[in-house]
Every structure is written in C-alpha cells, then in structure tokens.
Design a protein around this motif. Structure first.
Motif, mmCIF file in Angstrom:
data_model
loop_
_atom_site.group_PDB
_atom_site.id
_atom_site.type_symbol
_atom_site.label_atom_id
_atom_site.label_comp_id
_atom_site.label_asym_id
_atom_site.label_seq_id
_atom_site.Cartn_x
_atom_site.Cartn_y
_atom_site.Cartn_z
ATOM 1 N N THR A 140 16.650 -11.260 5.091
ATOM 2 C CA THR A 140 15.874 -10.020 5.189
ATOM 3 C C THR A 140 14.482 -10.253 5.778
ATOM 4 N N ARG A 141 14.252 -11.385 6.435
ATOM 5 C CA ARG A 141 12.933 -11.632 7.023
ATOM 6 C C ARG A 141 12.754 -11.020 8.406
ATOM 7 N N PRO A 142 13.835 -10.787 9.231
ATOM 8 C CA PRO A 142 13.571 -10.347 10.601
ATOM 9 C C PRO A 142 13.119 -8.891 10.718
ATOM 10 N N GLU B 140 5.434 7.921 -1.153
ATOM 11 C CA GLU B 140 5.779 7.191 -2.390
ATOM 12 C C GLU B 140 4.897 5.944 -2.542
ATOM 13 N N GLN B 141 4.465 5.401 -1.410
ATOM 14 C CA GLN B 141 3.555 4.251 -1.461
ATOM 15 C C GLN B 141 2.173 4.697 -1.936
ATOM 16 N N ASP B 142 1.752 5.861 -1.444
ATOM 17 C CA ASP B 142 0.433 6.373 -1.797
ATOM 18 C C ASP B 142 0.317 6.604 -3.308
ATOM 19 N N TYR C 176 11.000 -0.855 5.482
ATOM 20 C CA TYR C 176 10.306 -0.613 6.752
ATOM 21 C C TYR C 176 10.375 -1.821 7.678
ATOM 22 N N ARG C 177 10.875 -2.927 7.169
ATOM 23 C CA ARG C 177 10.850 -4.155 7.974
ATOM 24 C C ARG C 177 12.100 -4.323 8.818
ATOM 25 N N SER C 178 13.246 -4.344 8.137
ATOM 26 C CA SER C 178 14.452 -4.820 8.806
ATOM 27 C C SER C 178 15.140 -3.706 9.578
ATOM 28 N N GLY D 178 7.460 -2.622 1.535
ATOM 29 C CA GLY D 178 6.000 -2.474 1.561
ATOM 30 C C GLY D 178 5.331 -2.795 0.240
ATOM 31 N N LYS D 179 6.027 -3.484 -0.648
ATOM 32 C CA LYS D 179 5.438 -3.767 -1.973
ATOM 33 C C LYS D 179 4.127 -4.549 -1.837
ATOM 34 N N THR D 180 4.173 -5.590 -0.998
ATOM 35 C CA THR D 180 2.975 -6.423 -0.845
ATOM 36 C C THR D 180 1.832 -5.624 -0.253
ATOM 37 N N VAL D 181 2.129 -4.935 0.824
ATOM 38 C CA VAL D 181 1.057 -4.246 1.530
ATOM 39 C C VAL D 181 0.520 -3.107 0.658
ATOM 40 N N LEU E 279 7.212 -13.309 3.750
ATOM 41 C CA LEU E 279 6.806 -13.324 5.159
ATOM 42 C C LEU E 279 7.825 -12.554 5.997
ATOM 43 N N GLU E 280 7.501 -12.342 7.273
ATOM 44 C CA GLU E 280 8.478 -11.747 8.184
ATOM 45 C C GLU E 280 8.263 -12.303 9.578
ATOM 46 N N TYR E 281 9.343 -12.309 10.363
ATOM 47 C CA TYR E 281 9.296 -12.797 11.742
ATOM 48 C C TYR E 281 10.077 -11.800 12.590
ATOM 49 N N ALA F 291 -3.048 3.752 8.304
ATOM 50 C CA ALA F 291 -2.804 4.977 9.064
ATOM 51 C C ALA F 291 -1.438 5.581 8.763
ATOM 52 N N THR F 292 -0.534 4.794 8.184
ATOM 53 C CA THR F 292 0.844 5.295 8.045
ATOM 54 C C THR F 292 1.415 5.105 6.633
ATOM 55 N N ILE F 293 0.548 5.006 5.644
ATOM 56 C CA ILE F 293 1.024 4.903 4.249
ATOM 57 C C ILE F 293 1.931 6.103 3.955
#
Ligand SMILES: Nc1ncnc2c1ncn2[C@@H]1O[C@H](COP(=O)(O)OP(=O)(O)OP(=O)(O)O)[C@@H](O)[C@H]1O
Length: 751
Positions: free
Chosen positions: A719-721, A200-202, A588-590, A222-225, A690-692, A195-197
């Motif tokens: 950079t996991r949190p 640049e990811q697209d 987009y993670r940290s 977002g490389k993995t996703v 992974l991420e937590y 829903a939120t790609i």
C-alpha cells in the motif's frame, strides 16, 4: 450561470479570475511586508522603552498601548518567519457566501490597516465551512475556490459550486482541487494538505484537546497528515497551554520523522518536538536508536513480561561481586548482618524510595541494624563503651563496610544494567518464571555483542530502568555532603568549605529527588500506534503523565504478533477518561487498482481489516512478476529502471530485511544516476508511513515469513505506491497471492 462555458470562454474567464485573485494576494503580501516593518520598529521602540523605564518610572499604560496596537504585527511577522520559504501559497482558499461576503483562507491570518481580515487563518472558526461545506449542506457557501500558487504567484484555480440553488453569476473553474493534488508526483517529503482537507479529516483535526483522540483508518487515509494538522490546530486554539506545555509527535522511525518534518513549519508552527520511537527517551538517555531487533527478540523486549525482569535487575543486583553478608569488626567485636536481614532492609527502603534515592536511607538502615547488634551484645562490664556517633564513625571508616556497600548498593546506570542480561546465567536468574528458557537465550544472545549498539526496543527497556532507578544523584563533591543536607560554617572546626545557600540553590535542579529523568509534554501525538509495543507505551506514558493524546493507527498494518495486546495498552491509556474516535474512510494515496489488490491480500489472514475506499483510478493494475532466485537482483534492477521512466517522482524497493543490504549494493551501480537519486531500498518496517510513486515489492513470501506481523506487514508494503506497483516473486513461491491473482498470468496491461 447560463450553462457551461466553451473553451475560449473558459480560458478568458480563467485569466480574469487569476488576475483578480493575484491582486488580492499582492495586497496580502504588501500588508505583511508592512506588518514586518512595523514589528521591527515596535521591537526597537519596546527595547528603548524598557531601557528608559529601568532608569525612570515604568509607564505601564504606554507599554500596554503599544502592545495592543501592534500585537498583530508581531504575531504575523513571527509566524511568517517560521513559514517554509517554499510554501505553496500563503493564501490558498476563497469562500463566496450567499450574502455576498468573500472570505480568503490562508496559512496565517492577515488584517488590513483598518483591522479588517484580508485572510483568515485556516484554523479559525470562520474558516470551518471551507472544509466542511458540501452540496448537501452548503453552510451558506455558494462557491469554494482553491488557489494554487508558486511562491507569490497564483497559477491555478479549482472551484466547487456548493449551493446549486442559489442564483449566482460566479464562474466555476477547474476539475476539483483534491484530484489535482492527489495526482501530483511526490517529493521526498510530505506536504501539508491545508488547501484540500476533507470534511471527515477536518472533524478529527478540530476535535477538543482533552483526553484521548483516536484516529483510525486504513492505509493512505491521511491519518498522519491529519494528526500533524491537528497539532497545528491545537497550538492555534490553545497556544498558551500547548506552547508552554509542549507537544510531542512520535513516529515509527528516523526516516519517517525526516519525511514529515516540513509539514508543521509549512503551517507556520515550529514549537513541536518530533521524535522517532527509538529517540523518545533521548531526554533521559541521551541516545537515539535506529536498529531493529530480529522478530523473536522484538517480541520479548516489547512484552510487559520484561517489567518484573527489569525491576529485579535494579533491585536485586546479583551479589557475586562480594560476600552476600555484612561483617564488620568494631573494637574487636564481629558484627554480622545475614542475607535475609539485608534483603529485608533493601525491600523496606525500595518500598518507599527509588534505587538512586534510596542509597542514603539504605546506609542509615544498615548502621541502625549494626548499632542494634552492638547495643544488644553482652560485652561484659569492662568492655569499651561507645556513643552512637563514634560507633558509626568506626563502622563507616572500615574497609569491610565500604567494600560491602559498593557491592550491595552499587552506583548503577541503565546501560550498565541492561548489558548484564548478556550474561546467560544472570538473565536466567532474573527472568525466573516470566520468560521461557528459549526466550532467556534469545534475550541474552541479543546483548552478546556490545559493539552492535542499542536497538529501538532497548530504548524502552533502558527508559524503564532509568525510571526504576530514579533521577541520578549529583556527583558527590564531598562524601559527607551527599545526603544533601546543608552545611554551614559555624565554627565546628570540621568544615573546610562553606556551602552557601546560593551554591545549594544552583545545584538544586540536579539534586532534586523528585525531578524525573525525562521531559513531559502537554499533548502527545502517537503515529503508527498499532506498532507501539506495550513496553514502549510505558515509555510514552512517562512523557505524558497529565497530557492529552492523539493516537493514530491501523491494526491491520500491525507488525506486533498480538494486535490485541497493543489494543489493550491503548485501552489502558484511554482508561475511563474522555475519549473520542474518528475513522478515516477514504484512501487518498493508492490507485484503486493497487489498493483493491492489496486489500484482498490482507483480508485472507485478517478478515476484519478496516479497508477504506480508494478514490483514484490510474488504469494501471499491479504487475506481478517472477524471477529465478539466482537472477532476482538483476530483475529488480531492470524493473526499477523501467519504473523510473514511468513515474516522475520517488521509487521504493521494499524487500525482506534479510535481502535489503545485498539489494542496495547490487542496485547501486546498476542504475542511471537520475533514477538512483529517486530510489530508496527499504524493509517493510522502514517503509511504514512512507509513500513512493512507484514501488517494487521483492519476494513477498519472504516478507511474510520474516515478520511476526506476517501478511499485515506485506499489506504495508503493497500500500505504499501512489502510482504503480510491481511485485517480484522468487520462482516457485507465491503463497501470499490471493487465489484469483495466482491463477491469472501477469495482467496484460498498458505498462
Ligand atoms: N485531504 C487531502 N488532500 C490531499 N492529499 C491528502 C489528503 N489526505 C491525505 N492526503 C495524502 O494522502 C497520502 C496519505 O496520507 P497519510 O500518509 O497521512 O496516510 P496514513 O493514513 O497515515 O497512511 P498509512 O496508514 O499508510 O501510513 C499523503 O500523500 C497525503 O498527503
């Protein structure tokens, strides 16, 4: 619109809009239910038709008509069945276009009774503006709307007004779908981002399949996703090629594969093979490894310098098992083949055949050489003469010949061969000048304990050995038959069993000398490519000889001592073929507070790191703690307990490998069950990808010291949190900290 809505107006508008969207979503589910019913009916009619046609004439036009009319129902029902039951909304997007057209976007395409689209598959070209349109380039879209659902119920709306010039009375609600998605607590598994790609990811997702597509970017971009959505896109856009040819996704560990395994099913795709790098060769070896070697052994086993060592292991089996020369007695004459001659025969056969396929030829060459010896002998006129066939029978039946053969060209397995490196003398003899004496000792040592099982790095070595050996020959049921030739009962009196053509065809897959011992795929996605060792690249390339590739990585997170070497392996893969590169620029993670700190750490030793921009601020900078060596575990337990109250979702404790086991046992009993359930205690290598929500990084200096990747591996940990970071130094050590941070005390922040 005439200006911003007040609170009450917003609430009313939201309710109205939710009701409108719910009505459409209800229609979609009704239509899908009807499609599923119709699919079942068509399936049973199709079977009936087939049964009839076996007894009657085949009515092709009926079958075709049936398929054309209902092929859509089949497809929709099939894909619906593979969708995750807990998916977050089949319909998740809506575009309002300048010409008044409304398009709904969803996880699969659904049409109404008149074949008009009710929902467009997110991968269809018509859905592209949903991901690419921006206010600067609205692509004829006035409003982009993201629908948030729970099951079949629409519960939220997030709008973007893209064409601010257009004269529209569309309401605009919410504060942006992306931020809402990013702020949510994380569960134990990765979710899709359909829903939120972002634009640049697209672009990377929809890039052409041919050649090599490289996706680079820093942590959390977002490389993995993106790579997973790309796999789903490739299947959609080229289903025949990729469903039949196969798509392989490779990630760093089994834990990581478990973490990502729901993403593709939630996009309605289940025809993808997921393997951890320790499980890539499960096809050829039947095993998956999870144990990592210590850094020194890892560096040797991953290096291309192992290639000649392994080749020698196969092709020059040490001959201490028997006489290194062949001596047979025929009619009282001693015939001898010396080591140089034997070596020449072996080399000649192995130039043309792999070891397993060469056995028959090698035997033939030995017999030929012995025959020449025999034939050339001056045996005197009254000596016994022999036909060639009788001569060979005599040789083959001699115990000396058989014993020699078993030692000279023994049946070999990858596992049996690799174990031999556990003998220091064998390892040294085979390593020649390719490894230093210290490296030989490290290598040999790593195989000293057979109970330890194979490591992740061993898998690439075993796979190399399997490739050098070639497909294993079928177990011979009859000694004379193992050259694979056909035997027919033609009354020669010798043949007791008739091998029928049918028998032989049935055996062919095992016998086929050209069959590879491994699977091959039409597309291979390699995640965390910066950690793939050169030996592992060879293993991967065997699975994608004529594949196209998506290669995902970030050199700044590499745990391989020489990132340039892995880059060369990737360049090699790209070769001179087609390739394209996409760089993801946003983390987009940290939280920005955490990421800026982590970026300072990596830049100290890796100034060229590709550092993305973090988009989200939380107001919580990293918390830098110190604990005395003796009280470290207790302090970590306290901090985890605190963190458990501050974040809703997962908690990760990332510790140097040497401390993980002890920490896990200390923390096990020291924490409330509710927190224990959300907690993972891992090494930085295990945390890759992974991420937590909350992370405690333990003894950062030791993390740097224990990995060949050094500060780059610490960067992975930091950079996991997704929400909060705490670091705990052992008192008296904090070499890793950037100067600025070291001078400051723990920041006084709202913890
Ligand atoms: N467009 C997006 N919308 C919502 N979430 C996103 C988006 N892009 C990435 N994310 C989220 O950001 C997080 C990081 O993504 P991902 O793990 O794919 O990054 P990565 O680049 O592979 O990271 P790393 O290199 O650190 O392993 C995930 O939770 C992912 O779902």
């Amino acid at each position: 619109m005439d200006g911003p809505l007040n609170q009450q107006q917003t609430t009313d508008a939201l309710e109205r809009e939710l009701a409108t969207e719910q009505a459409h979503v209800d229609r979609v589910y009704e239509r899908l239910a009807a499609a599923a019913r119709s699919a079942r009916q068509v399936a049973s009619e199709g079977q009936a038709l087939y049964r009839t046609d076996r007894n009657n004439f085949f009515r092709d036009e009926d079958g075709t008509g049936m398929l054309e009319r209902d092929v859509f129902a089949f497809q929709a029902a099939k894909r619906l069945a593979t969708l995750d039951a807990e998916h977050e909304g089949l319909v998740f997007g809506r575009l309002d276009r300048t010409d008044g057209e409304v398009r709904y976007i969803g996880r699969l395409g659904v049409r109404d009774e008149d074949y008009e689209p009710l929902v467009i598959d997110w991968r269809a070209r018509a859905a592209e503006p949903f991901y690419r349109a921006t206010p600067a380039e609205p692509m004829e879209v006035v409003r982009r709307r993201v629908l948030r659902s729970r099951g079949e119920k629409v519960i939220g709306i997030e709008d973007d007004l893209l064409d601010t010039d257009s004269d529209t009375d569309l309401v605009v609600l919410g504060e942006g779908a992306l931020m809402a998605a990013l702020s949510r607590a994380r569960g134990p598994q990765m979710r899709d981002i359909v829903a939120t790609i972002q634009a640049e990811q697209d672009e990377a997702i929809r890039a052409p399949y041919q050649g090599v597509t490289m996706i680079t970017g820093g942590p959390g971009t977002g490389k993995t996703v993106v790579a997973l959505h790309r796999a789903a896109y490739l299947l959609y856009s080229n289903r025949r090629r990729f469903e039949s040819g196969g798509v392989l996704v490779v990630g760093p560990s089994q834990v990581f594969m478990n973490y990502i395994e729901r993403v593709l099913p939630s996009l309605g795709e289940d025809a993808v093979t997921l393997r951890s790098i320790g499980g890539v060769a499960v096809d050829a070896l039947g095993i998956t490894a999870t144990r990592n070697d210590p850094p020194a052994a890892h560096a040797i086993k991953g290096s291309l310098r192992m290639v000649p060592v392994l080749r020698r292991l196969v092709n020059n089996p040490p001959t201490n098992a028997g006489e290194p020369r062949l001596r047979v007695s025929v009619k009282g004459e001693i015939l001898t083949l010396d080591p140089p001659q034997l070596d020449r025969i072996r080399a000649q056969v192995l130039r043309q055949r792999r070891y397993n396929q060469g056995a028959g030829e090698a035997r033939g060459a030995l017999l030929e050489a012995l025959w020449r010896r025999w034939d050339g002998l001056d045996r005197g006129t009254d000596a016994a003469d022999l036909e060639r066939e009788a001569f060979e029978d005599l040789v083959i039946s001699s115990a000396a010949y058989r014993d020699f053969l078993a030692a000279w060209w023994p049946a070999q397995t990858p596992a049996g061969l690799l174990r031999r490196l556990g003998e220091p003398a064998t390892a040294a003899a085979l390593a020649r000048d390719d490894l230093t004496p210290d490296e030989v000792a490290t290598l040999s040592d790593s195989y000293a304990d057979p109970a330890a099982g194979w490591s992740v790095d061993d898998i690439a070595l075993l796979d190399e050995l399997a490739a050098v050996l070639g497909p294993a020959p079928a177990p011979a049921s009859d000694e004379d038959d193992d050259d694979g030739s056909l035997v027919f009962a033609e009354g020669n009196g010798r043949t007791e069993e008739v091998v029928t053509v049918a028998d032989r065809l049935a055996r062919r897959p095992v016998d086929d000398p050209f069959a590879e011992p491994h699977d091959t795929f039409a597309h291979v996605v390699v995640d965390e490519a910066q950690d793939i060792t050169p030996m592992q690249w060879r293993m991967l390339r065997r699975r994608g000889g004529s594949a196209s590739w998506t290669v995902v990585g970030d050199p700044a997170q590499s745990s391989w001592p020489d990132p340039a070497e892995t880059q060369r392996a990737i360049d090699d893969l790209v070769g001179r073929g087609q390739s394209r590169r996409f760089r993801m620029s946003t983390n987009y993670r940290s939280p920005a507070e955490v990421f800026e700190f982590a970026a300072d750490v990596v830049r100290r030793s890796f100034p060229d790191a590709d550092v993305p921009a973090a988009v989200r601020r939380t107001g919580y900078p990293p918390r830098l703690e110190t604990a005395p060596a003796a009280g470290l575990d207790e302090r970590v337990a306290e901090l985890v307990a605190e963190l458990g109250g501050q974040v809703e979702g997962t908690i990760g404790v990332i510790a140097p490998p040497s401390r993980v086991r002890q920490l896990a046992s200390r923390l096990a009993g020291a924490l409330p069950e509710e927190i224990g359930r959300r907690l993972a205690i891992v090494s930085p290598l295990e945390a890759k990808g992974l991420e937590y929500d909350g992370v405690v990084v333990v003894a950062p200096d030791e993390i740097v010291a224990e990995s060949p990747g050094g500060a780059r591996v610490l960067y992975v940990a930091l950079t996991r949190p997704t929400q909060r970071l705490i670091t705990v130094d052992v008192a008296g050590t904090c070499e890793w900290r950037p100067d600025a941070a070291r001078r400051e005390p723990s920041p006084a922040s709202p913890h």
